[in-house]
Design a protein around this motif. Structure first.
Motif, PDB file in Angstrom:
ATOM      1  N   GLY A 158      12.503   1.641  -0.032  1.00  9.48           N
ATOM      2  CA  GLY A 158      11.891   1.047   1.148  1.00  9.48           C
ATOM      3  C   GLY A 158      11.376   2.065   2.144  1.00  9.48           C
ATOM      4  N   LYS A 159      11.504   3.340   1.847  1.00 14.09           N
ATOM      5  CA  LYS A 159      11.051   4.390   2.754  1.00 14.09           C
ATOM      6  C   LYS A 159       9.533   4.416   2.795  1.00 14.09           C
ATOM      7  N   THR A 160       8.980   4.641   3.996  1.00 14.19           N
ATOM      8  CA  THR A 160       7.532   4.718   4.157  1.00 14.19           C
ATOM      9  C   THR A 160       7.140   6.046   4.783  1.00 14.19           C
ATOM     10  N   ASP A 161       5.982   6.553   4.379  1.00 14.76           N
ATOM     11  CA  ASP A 161       5.448   7.801   4.914  1.00 14.76           C
ATOM     12  C   ASP A 161       3.962   7.621   5.201  1.00 14.76           C
ATOM     13  N   ILE A 162       3.473   8.296   6.197  1.00 16.04           N
ATOM     14  CA  ILE A 162       2.046   8.363   6.444  1.00 16.04           C
ATOM     15  C   ILE A 162       1.522   9.605   5.727  1.00 16.04           C
ATOM     16  N   VAL A 163       0.775   9.401   4.656  1.00 16.74           N
ATOM     17  CA  VAL A 163       0.294  10.545   3.879  1.00 16.74           C
ATOM     18  C   VAL A 163      -1.055  11.045   4.387  1.00 16.74           C
ATOM     19  N   ILE A 164      -1.863  10.147   4.948  1.00 14.54           N
ATOM     20  CA  ILE A 164      -3.131  10.531   5.574  1.00 14.54           C
ATOM     21  C   ILE A 164      -3.148   9.933   6.976  1.00 14.54           C
ATOM     22  N   ARG A 165      -3.091  10.800   7.981  1.00 17.53           N
ATOM     23  CA  ARG A 165      -3.130  10.316   9.363  1.00 17.53           C
ATOM     24  C   ARG A 165      -4.568  10.407   9.856  1.00 17.53           C
ATOM     25  N   GLY A 166      -5.176   9.234  10.111  1.00 15.02           N
ATOM     26  CA  GLY A 166      -6.575   9.193  10.490  1.00 15.02           C
ATOM     27  C   GLY A 166      -6.795   9.389  11.973  1.00 15.02           C
ATOM     28  N   GLN A 167      -8.065   9.509  12.326  1.00 18.45           N
ATOM     29  CA  GLN A 167      -8.461   9.595  13.720  1.00 18.45           C
ATOM     30  C   GLN A 167      -8.876   8.212  14.208  1.00 18.45           C
ATOM     31  N   ALA A 168      -9.222   8.129  15.496  1.00 13.49           N
ATOM     32  CA  ALA A 168      -9.486   6.831  16.101  1.00 13.49           C
ATOM     33  C   ALA A 168     -10.662   6.116  15.456  1.00 13.49           C
ATOM     34  N   ALA A 221     -11.634   4.192   9.378  1.00 18.56           N
ATOM     35  CA  ALA A 221     -11.375   2.826   8.911  1.00 18.56           C
ATOM     36  C   ALA A 221     -11.190   2.843   7.400  1.00 18.56           C
ATOM     37  N   PRO A 222     -10.066   3.383   6.902  1.00 16.87           N
ATOM     38  CA  PRO A 222      -9.864   3.501   5.450  1.00 16.87           C
ATOM     39  C   PRO A 222      -9.741   2.143   4.773  1.00 16.87           C
ATOM     40  N   ASP A 223     -10.179   2.099   3.537  1.00 14.43           N
ATOM     41  CA  ASP A 223     -10.103   0.877   2.742  1.00 14.43           C
ATOM     42  C   ASP A 223     -10.259   1.291   1.284  1.00 14.43           C
ATOM     43  N   GLY A 224     -10.068   0.347   0.359  1.00 16.45           N
ATOM     44  CA  GLY A 224     -10.306   0.632  -1.040  1.00 16.45           C
ATOM     45  C   GLY A 224      -9.496   1.789  -1.587  1.00 16.45           C
ATOM     46  N   VAL A 225      -8.196   1.768  -1.400  1.00 16.19           N
ATOM     47  CA  VAL A 225      -7.335   2.860  -1.867  1.00 16.19           C
ATOM     48  C   VAL A 225      -7.166   2.771  -3.381  1.00 16.19           C
ATOM     49  N   LEU A 226      -7.204   3.946  -4.051  1.00 18.81           N
ATOM     50  CA  LEU A 226      -7.018   4.007  -5.503  1.00 18.81           C
ATOM     51  C   LEU A 226      -6.308   5.299  -5.860  1.00 18.81           C
ATOM     52  N   VAL A 227      -5.241   5.201  -6.683  1.00 20.02           N
ATOM     53  CA  VAL A 227      -4.529   6.375  -7.175  1.00 20.02           C
ATOM     54  C   VAL A 227      -4.784   6.489  -8.669  1.00 20.02           C
ATOM     55  N   LEU A 228      -5.318   7.642  -9.082  1.00 14.74           N
ATOM     56  CA  LEU A 228      -5.638   7.879 -10.491  1.00 14.74           C
ATOM     57  C   LEU A 228      -4.402   8.365 -11.249  1.00 14.74           C
ATOM     58  N   PRO A 229      -4.370   8.218 -12.570  1.00 14.00           N
ATOM     59  CA  PRO A 229      -3.234   8.736 -13.353  1.00 14.00           C
ATOM     60  C   PRO A 229      -3.141  10.257 -13.248  1.00 14.00           C
ATOM     61  N   ALA A 232      -3.813   1.134   2.857  1.00 16.78           N
ATOM     62  CA  ALA A 232      -4.475   1.513   4.109  1.00 16.78           C
ATOM     63  C   ALA A 232      -3.881   0.668   5.224  1.00 16.78           C
ATOM     64  N   SER A 233      -3.690   1.306   6.385  1.00 18.27           N
ATOM     65  CA  SER A 233      -3.130   0.617   7.534  1.00 18.27           C
ATOM     66  C   SER A 233      -3.813   1.136   8.788  1.00 18.27           C
ATOM     67  N   SER A 234      -4.596   0.287   9.435  1.00 24.42           N
ATOM     68  CA  SER A 234      -5.330   0.698  10.638  1.00 24.42           C
ATOM     69  C   SER A 234      -6.146   1.945  10.333  1.00 24.42           C
ATOM     70  N   ASN A 235      -5.801   3.097  10.917  1.00 26.54           N
ATOM     71  CA  ASN A 235      -6.541   4.335  10.682  1.00 26.54           C
ATOM     72  C   ASN A 235      -5.903   5.214   9.616  1.00 26.54           C
ATOM     73  N   ASP A 236      -4.727   4.848   9.113  1.00 27.06           N
ATOM     74  CA  ASP A 236      -3.940   5.717   8.242  1.00 27.06           C
ATOM     75  C   ASP A 236      -3.835   5.174   6.822  1.00 27.06           C
ATOM     76  N   ILE A 237      -3.341   6.052   5.928  1.00 26.45           N
ATOM     77  CA  ILE A 237      -2.948   5.635   4.584  1.00 26.45           C
ATOM     78  C   ILE A 237      -1.461   5.913   4.441  1.00 26.45           C
ATOM     79  N   ILE A 238      -0.716   4.892   4.049  1.00 28.87           N
ATOM     80  CA  ILE A 238       0.738   4.989   3.986  1.00 28.87           C
ATOM     81  C   ILE A 238       1.201   4.904   2.536  1.00 28.87           C
ATOM     82  N   ARG A 239       2.405   5.423   2.293  1.00 30.44           N
ATOM     83  CA  ARG A 239       3.042   5.345   0.973  1.00 30.44           C
ATOM     84  C   ARG A 239       4.381   4.668   1.140  1.00 30.44           C
ATOM     85  N   ILE A 240       4.659   3.700   0.272  1.00 35.73           N
ATOM     86  CA  ILE A 240       5.901   2.931   0.328  1.00 35.73           C
ATOM     87  C   ILE A 240       6.677   3.175  -0.950  1.00 35.73           C
ATOM     88  N   ASP A 241       7.931   3.579  -0.816  1.00 38.48           N
ATOM     89  CA  ASP A 241       8.824   3.706  -1.962  1.00 38.48           C
ATOM     90  C   ASP A 241       9.443   2.335  -2.216  1.00 38.48           C
TER      91      ASP A 241
END
Length: 497
Positions: A359-369, A372-380, A346-355
């Motif tokens: 080293g490439k980064t993408d914003i996978v979830i672009r949040g609104q103002a 306040a995302p937190d507690g990110v979890l990726v399931l198998p 989680a970063s500010s309002n967004d959720i990012i993915r880092i390879d």
């Protein structure tokens, strides 16, 4: 013969002048630490006598946020975009010492969580603190032989006893009653050492100890001359992670008298793992063929870093690898178990993915103002995943401004809100996967839930009745903001700590 007749005459006098080792109940009991592990309450927060909303807020909007010092929910009346004309107040009034859940991790049948002022463990019906401070007690004296059995401090055995030499012992501890700020002074009369040959000994003077050693030789009791407490600092815990052996890493948000960095505890030994890192908001342990890797989201330096779990040190030293720079408010780290090169955060309002390879980064979830995302979890990846592409909602995250778990595909598509049983969440911030496959969700105000991945059932692992008042306030604010949203955008703010 020599000195023996002289010593025989002096020993009764020595015994009369040398105080016997005192037991714990004869020592002054440790004083209670201030609320939030020694932190002073915020002077900008005044308690609400009724716990209700203000009759009228000047300006365009009203919003809530967690207060980092007291753990309360704060109501703020916004008068203009750059500030307020009405001073914030706490809703509801909270007692000292209540939890502010910031991180969760599971190991075997244990659930570890950051309570805001320490690290605690839930096992069955037990909820105990395993670290509430960080400190080292140094004991200097004589006759601390190889056969040392125990060191007793205020009638409690030191769990992590280190013998430096026959003249120095050290006890590393996370007990705030021993080493935390504002604890009662620890003098040598509160400490007893025992060896097999010399028996039990404690506070005495060097000259008396020399006589005992000359008289009894190897069987002279241990003697304590001096006691020093070093590294005595409270904790303000935010994130936790557990390695493959059950050692717990926990970050502490630092201030003047509170440790800022990462500690490592095995429940018997508390060590400083990373210094000079006062604002780490996310931790993630990843096993490898060696010691494992510890990833951390450092909001003060605006980066995500990693280091070997065996390499204690300082932030920015040679053992640190920077995974990503210039990240705004990084927190909530998770690695995709089905694609280990992809790190989500989680970063500010967004959720990012880092390879991690490119080293490439993408914003996978672009949040609104107001997000306040937190507690990110990726399931198998599910066993029945279709070959033409994964469309399962494996990417989960929380938002303190929302009352349910959020979900999307790992590509960020099909984002939605999952209905969380049996009731709405209250300021959720911590998300983890238990060893039994169920989800663990921690709320800022103290509750911890165990939820099935299907969201068909939920169990409360840690209750907190005081959050009920906050839930009522939150519902009233949401209804008010919904009515105002038709006229102009509502102002949302969340203090991200």
């Amino acid at each position: 013969m020599g000195l023996r007749p002289w010593l025989a005459a002096l020993l009764p006098l020595i015994g009369a002048q040398t105080p016997a080792p005192t037991t714990g109940h004869e020592c002054p009991p440790p004083t209670t630490l201030d609320c939030a592990a020694g932190l002073r309450p915020s002077r900008f927060v005044a308690p609400s006598p009724t716990g209700g909303l203000r009759p009228d807020c000047p300006g365009a909007a009203r919003f809530l946020r967690p207060d980092p010092l007291t753990g309360a929910v704060v109501e703020v009346c916004a008068s203009h975009p750059n500030g307020t004309q009405v001073e914030p107040r706490a809703l509801p009034v909270r007692d000292c010492g209540e939890a502010r859940i910031g991180g969760l991790a599971a190991y075997l049948e244990h659930v570890y969580y950051a309570s805001g002022s320490g690290v605690r463990r839930i096992t069955g019906n037990q909820d105990i603190e395993i670290a509430g401070a960080v400190g080292e007690i140094v004991i200097r004296g004589a006759n601390f032989g190889e056969d040392l059995e125990y060191l007793e401090i205020r009638a409690k055995h030191c769990k992590s006893l280190i013998r430096i030499s026959s003249e120095e012992l050290r006890c590393r501890t996370g007990d705030p009653g021993w080493v935390g700020p504002r604890a009662s002074p620890l003098d040598r009369n509160c400490i007893v050492a025992k060896t097999t040959k010399g028996g039990v000994g404690g506070s005495t003077e060097p000259w008396a100890s020399r006589y005992r050693e000359a008289e009894l030789g190897d069987h002279a009791p241990p003697a304590i001359f001096d006691v020093e407490v070093s590294l005595s600092m409270a904790l303000r815990t935010r994130a936790v992670a557990v390695d493959g052996d059950g050692s717990v890493f926990a970050s502490s948000l630092g201030s003047e008298d509170v440790f800022g960095g990462i500690i490592k505890t095995t429940e018997t030994d508390v060590q400083v793992f990373l210094r000079d890192a006062p604002r780490i908001l996310g931790l993630l342990f990843v096993a490898d063929e060696k010691c494992g890797l510890l990833y951390y989201a450092d909001a003060s330096r605006r980066l995500i870093g990693r280091r070997s779990a065996c390499k204690a040190g300082r932030a920015g030293d040679a053992h640190e690898t920077i995974v990503m720079k210039n990240v705004d408010e990084p927190r909530g780290l998770s690695l995709d178990p089905s694609s280990p090169n992809h790190l989500y955060a989680a970063s500010s309002n967004d959720i990012i993915r880092i390879d991690l390879e490119s080293g490439k980064t993408d914003i996978v979830i672009r949040g609104q103002a107001h997000d306040a995302p937190d507690g990110v979890l990726v399931l198998p990846l599910p066993d029945n995943a279709q070959l033409r592409g994964d469309r399962s909602l494996r990417l989960l995250w929380l938002d303190a401004n929302r009352v349910s778990v959020r979900a999307a595909t790992t590509a960020g598509t099909r984002a939605r809100t999952l209905k969380t049983p049996p009731e709405a969440l209250r300021f959720p911030r911590a998300l983890s996967l238990n060893t039994d496959g169920r989800l663990l969700v921690g709320e800022w105000l103290g509750r911890i839930w165990s939820l099935s991945q299907s969201m068909r059932d939920g169990e409360l692992l840690r209750p907190d009745a005081s959050t009920a008042a906050a839930a009522g306030v939150r519902a009233a604010v949401e209804n008010e903001e919904l009515r105002r949203s038709r006229l102009q955008p509502a102002l949302y703010t969340l203090l991200k700590v």
